[in-house]
Write a protein that holds these residues in place. Sequence first.
Motif: not given
Length: 513
Positions: A244, A246, A298
């Motif tokens: 991920c 972010r 994200v």
Amino acid sequence: MKYQSTALGEVVEGDDPAHPDIDKREQILERALTAWGWTANIYRHEPPAPRVRFVKFTAESQTPGASYTLEVYIFPNLADSARDRPHEKRIQITRDYAEHQADFELDKAGSHRCLLLGFYCLDDDEVVICAWDAAAYQGHANPTSAYVHIEAIAGAFRFGFARSQDAKGRYVCCFRPEFLHYYVENMAHLHVVEGAGTGALPGEETPTAVTPTALTGGENVIFYGAPGTGKTHTVDAMVDGKLCVRTVFHPDMQNSDFVGALKPVMQEDRVTYSFSPGPFALALRNALAQPDRENYLVIEELNRAPAAAVFGDLFLLLDRDGVGAGKYDVDFPTPEFKAWLSTSLDREIDRVSLPSNLWLLATMNSADQGVYPIDTAFRRRWRQEYVPIDYSAAPNGTLDIVMGDGSIQTVPWHVFAKTMNDHLTEQLDIAEDRLLGPWFVTAEDLARSSLVPGKVLIYLWDDLLRHHGREKVFDVSAVKTFGEISARVAASQRIFSDALLAKFSGGEPASGT
């Protein structure tokens, strides 16, 4: 003349960096193996004193989807090749092959593997790991050297991952420690050289390249709802243990911040420029490098920046086909971005498109003040996921409410939130996405004090009721400013209106959960 790499990925003349000791090598290995949610138990095999340069560790490592036992041989800083090749570094295997034959013959695709590594360590934070294919050194002589080009080490410092070929055409992988997870999961094909047997030793069959199956299902999702409903928590649950990147959008966010841009850096006494990848570039690189794994980008607070402008030409990429891949591709915003991505992946990338294993997840609250509107053309390219107010999910804790007669009534936080929300809806027609979510306050806030938290009061006074309706919630005969509210709360004096206190006096609402 010797050539070295700087932490910025430039090749310069200089002496070899200092060698990390065995403890430092173990620390680097542990840091690398515990990145991205991995766990690791590491055991050191102490060699006889004359052989401390050839250190072996056994690591038991787990990822969310797999477990590995790794026999890891680590060499210190790579030295010059001593063959009049100033751009080449080497490690030297100084044990008889029989001592580690069983490890070097382990299957690269199995759960029990062998890693043959060298550390190029400038300091505690600036490290590149070089990895050779142990199977390519089966039956080696003692001593035997393994080589790597300093340009590949420099490429790893600059881009995260790079490869070079030795004199026999075998791939050597160079990467920053956080890419060790990628190397382990893909080592079965990272050392494979396409074409006729340039990478094979005598008597060894040329391996067949393994192309991982591309994962499908990627999509764009916006999670929206009232402040404190748990939008970020919902996203965290989705990306837990997965790759991920972010970022948080803000009013000054620009396309170059999101994608990446050339930025000045100091190199010794001069200023140079190199491509600094933004969150989109990093997420795209991760997804293309590991097509068989879920990757996430994200974006928190999507509407706190002009989202369509921040995406720029990438706006077109948001249209996806039935398997989650982008329907369209676009030109690279800059040639530097193209060069960085192509070098990072060790293959030429001509156009930008969204792979099917890259999810874009965003959170937003459209009712917040100071946000940018998101136009229909942009928003319709995302799946909308409304996060409702769920009082049963509220943190435990109570608040003290000062009643009209000066008495104190203690109510659970979830009762306070529901009573306040019902009152705002009935009296002022406040939209649902502007109400108090159950996690508007945290368990720590409630444990710290039983007074109504200031962030709840300032949200009501300034955000919701700035222009009208304060008299429906607050006792405006006693309070005219927020400063007066704050002072009266601290002195345990009444601040709320008769109508609201009447609802609190009835205790927990019958419909409360």
